[in-house]
Design an enzyme around this catalytic site. Sequence first.
Site, PDB file in Angstrom:
ATOM      1  N   HIS A   1      -4.115   6.207   3.249  1.00 18.21           N
ATOM      2  CA  HIS A   1      -4.488   4.879   2.973  1.00 18.21           C
ATOM      3  C   HIS A   1      -4.005   3.384   3.271  1.00 18.21           C
ATOM      4  O   HIS A   1      -4.615   2.605   3.879  1.00 18.21           O
ATOM      5  CB  HIS A   1      -4.360   4.800   1.236  1.00 18.21           C
ATOM      6  CG  HIS A   1      -5.300   3.804   0.674  1.00 18.21           C
ATOM      7  ND1 HIS A   1      -4.759   2.633   0.339  1.00 18.21           N
ATOM      8  CD2 HIS A   1      -6.361   3.707   0.020  1.00 18.21           C
ATOM      9  CE1 HIS A   1      -5.443   1.738  -0.204  1.00 18.21           C
ATOM     10  NE2 HIS A   1      -6.796   2.476  -0.492  1.00 18.21           N
TER      11      HIS A   1
ATOM     12  N   ASP B   1       0.914  -1.230   0.099  1.00 14.78           N
ATOM     13  CA  ASP B   1       0.064   0.115  -0.051  1.00 14.78           C
ATOM     14  C   ASP B   1       0.627   1.259   0.158  1.00 14.78           C
ATOM     15  O   ASP B   1       2.072   1.307  -0.549  1.00 14.78           O
ATOM     16  CB  ASP B   1      -0.958  -0.082   1.105  1.00 14.78           C
ATOM     17  CG  ASP B   1      -2.337   0.779   0.850  1.00 14.78           C
ATOM     18  OD1 ASP B   1      -2.150   1.945   0.641  1.00 14.78           O
ATOM     19  OD2 ASP B   1      -3.178  -0.100   0.983  1.00 14.78           O
TER      20      ASP B   1
ATOM     21  N   SER C   1     -11.203  -0.801  -1.111  1.00 11.89           N
ATOM     22  CA  SER C   1      -9.849  -0.745  -0.578  1.00 11.89           C
ATOM     23  C   SER C   1     -10.126  -0.791   0.967  1.00 11.89           C
ATOM     24  O   SER C   1      -8.994  -1.403   1.697  1.00 11.89           O
ATOM     25  CB  SER C   1      -9.064   0.806  -0.485  1.00 11.89           C
ATOM     26  OG  SER C   1      -8.355   0.929  -1.736  1.00 11.89           O
TER      27      SER C   1
END
Length: 766
Positions: A212, A139, A542
Site C-alpha cells: 500500500h 502509510d 487511498s
Amino acid sequence: MPVIGVLLLLTFLFLCHSSVDAEILHQQMKKTFIVHMDKSSVPESFDDHLQWYDSSLKSVSQTANKLYTYDNVVHGYSARLTVEEARLLEGKPGVLLVQEDKKYEVHTTRSPEFLGILNNQESFPDSGTSSDVIIGVLDTGVWPESSSFDDKEVGPLPPGWKGACEASKTFSSSSCNRKLIGARFFSQGYEAAYGPVDETTESRSPRDDDGHGTHTSTTAAGSTVVGASLFGYAAGTARGMAKHARVAAYKVCWLGGCLSSDILMAMEKAIEDGVHILSLSLGGSLNDYFQDPVAIGAFAATSKGILVSCSAGNGGPSRGSLSNVAPWITTVGAGTMDRQFPSYITLGNGKKITGESLYSGKALTGSLIPLVYAGNISKASNGNLCMKGGLIPEKAKGKIVVCDRGQNPRAQKGLAVKEAGGVGMILANTDTFGEELVADAHFIPTAAVGQGPGEEIKKYTFSDPNPSAMVESGRTQLGVQPSPVVAAFSSRGPNLITPDILKPDLIAPGVNILAGWTGKVGPTGLPEDSRHVNFNIVSGTSMSCPHISGLAALVKAAHPEWSPAAIRSALMTTAYSTYKNGERIKDIATGKPSTPFDYGAGHVDPISALDPGLVYDTTTNNYIDFLCAIGYSSSMIKLIAKQEHQCKTGVKYSVADLNYPSFAVPFETASGPRGGSSAPTVVKYTRTLTNVGGPSTYKVSVSQETNSAKIQVQPSVLSFSTPNEQKTYTVTFAATSMPSGTSSFAHLEWSDGKHTVGSPIVFSWT
Ligand SMILES: *[C@@H]1O[C@H](CO)[C@@H](O)[C@H](O)[C@H]1NC(C)=O
C-alpha cells in the site's frame, strides 16, 4: 500427581470466578492513552514542560513510561495506563484530555483492481522548483528497491531537509536517495498494543510488507519508469503526479493496523523534518475534531504551511460515509479513468458478455466448457461465495464456476475454484456492488461482471440443461466513456460533523491505478500468491489521495508562497463536474448523474489548477473562528490549535464565513401547524477572493437545477488590479421550505473570460 491436583483446582477456581477475574483483569489492563496537556499553564516549580508532563504521569502511576512526547501536533504525550489511571489523570490540573489510542486502517479496497495513473495528465509543467517539494507519506512504508524511487531525475537534496533514513536489519541507510529522501517508522503504539513486531512476518523498519505505502508514495511522486505494467496490463510509462518531488516515508501502518499514537508522532516528525505536503491514505471512525487525532495533527501541519491531503474513505455509496472531514484537511474521493481491462465471456447460447480481469496465465482451450453456479455445487449454504474448501470437487472439476462477489477476497474465490478442480470463474456482482467492475490479478481465467449480466448468466445456467461458456482475456482498453465516473466505494457526503462544510473536496483517479508495489507480497496480497510484481493495479480513495498530494506539490512548486488553503482552492475551483456534453459526472453505483455530495467541487483538472486566477485563502485564525462558530469551548480549541483562545462574546461567529471554496447550506424544514408554508429561510455567506492572476474583471454567474432556493451575489462584478488584491462578496440564499431529507444543487462561477473560478452549492433540508 499433587501438582496436577493443584492445577485442576486452579482451573476450577478460575472458571468459577472468571467473570470477576475478567473484570479485575480489564481494570488492570493497560492501554495506550494520548494525554493532551495545557502547555501554557506549566507551574513555575518545574524547569520545563517535560518535567511537568513526567510528574503528572507519575502522580497516577509510578511505573508508567511515556511512549512518545509530542510538541507540535499535540502538547502532551502517550503512555500505557489502566482505565482507572487515565480517569485519575484527566482530573489533574493542566490535563485537557486523556484519550484512548485509536486504530486506523488504510483506505484501499482490499484486493487489487485496475487502471493507470500514467499518461492521462501528461503535460504538467516541470518547473525547476518542483524538485524542492517534499511529500511526506504516512502509510505502510516503502519498498526502496522500486524503480519508481530511482533518483536520476532529481538534483541534490532540497535545502532545509532535516529528515532521516532510519536503518535496521531490513532497511539499509543507503536505501534512501535523492528521490526517497527520508524513511522512518513508528511502532511504539502498535507494539504496546499488540506486542513486539514479529520480524519473521513483518519488517521492524520503514520497509513495506504490504504494498500500500509503496503504491501511494509512487503515485504521488514516483520517478518515470518506462515499460511499466502488471503482467502486460496498463503497459506504458509510469510516473507519479509530481515526478520531480521528493518522497519521505513515515511507516505508521503495520499488518495489524495503524495507531493514532504512532500517526501523531509521525506527523510531529514530518513537520520537524520539513515536508511540504502530507499524504494520508488512511482513516478511522468519525469523531469531533477535538477528539480526532488526524484532524488535530493536520491542524498543526496546516498552520505551518503544510497541505494535508487525506482519503475520503471507502464507505460509499452510503450517504454520510466520509472520514477526514476537518475543513483544514483536503478530503479526496475517487473516480474512474478511461481505461478498462476487458475479459470476454461467450455463453453456450451464443450470447457475448464483457467483464473485467487482470488474469495473465494460460488461456482456456477449446470452444465451450461446462458452466455451473457455485451455489449448486457447494457443501455450505454460502457456497455461492466460493469460500475456500467450500466447493464439491467432483462437481467443479473441469468447469467454469459462477461465484458471487462479497465477503472473501475476490482473487481468493478463484483459488477456491482452482483447488476444487475448476478451470475458470465468472465473478458476479450482487446488488451491493451494482455495475462496479473490479479487475484482479486472478489465478485462473476469470471475468468479473456487474449485477445485471451476472443475473443473466445465472438465469442461463439454471435454465439450460447443459450450460457452457468460454472466458477469454482481452487487452487493455483505452478511451472508455463516460469517464470519469464516481467510484461506488468512494465515501459520500453529507459531512456529518459540520454539515455546512461540503466534503469531499474533490475527486481524483482511484480505480485501477498502476503504481509501484512491494516485493514482499504478490499482486493480490494473498498468502498463496507467490508472484512478484514491480507494479500493481489497485483501487481505493487511498489511491486518489496521493494523486492530489502529488498535484498539490506541483501547484506548490509553481507557487511556493501559496498557503495550503490557496493550493486546495486552486485544485477545487478549477475542477470539473460535467462531461464535455454538459451532463454531470455519473455515479457508477446508480448509473445516474452524481452530485457534489459525491464529488465535491468535481474532478481535479491539474493544468487549470496551476493558473486559477483567484483563490479563496484561509488563515489559521480563520479556522479558529470556525471552531468558535461551531461552539467549541476554549479547551477544545486549545486541543486543536495548541494555543490560548477565547471566542469573543460580542462577535457572532458563523461557519458561513469560513472562506471555503464550496458552499453547503443546511436549512431547517419548517414544522408546526402550518407545515411547509412558512416564509423562506434566508442565510448569508461571505467569501473573499485573492487575485493570483493579472489585472482582471470577473463576473459572477449562478446555475441551478431547481428553484428551491434564490441565490443572490453581491456585488456581481469584482475588479482586481494588483496581485494579491482581495475582494469580498456575499451570497444570500433564500430557501423555500422543502421536505426534510431533500437536497438540491447549484453552481456559482466567477469568470474573467480566461479563468473560471467555480464553486458547488449544496442545499439540504433537515
Ligand atoms: C441451482 O441454484 C439455484 C439458485 O439457488 C436454483 O434456483 C436451482 O434450482 C439450482 N439448480 C440445481 C440443478 O440444483
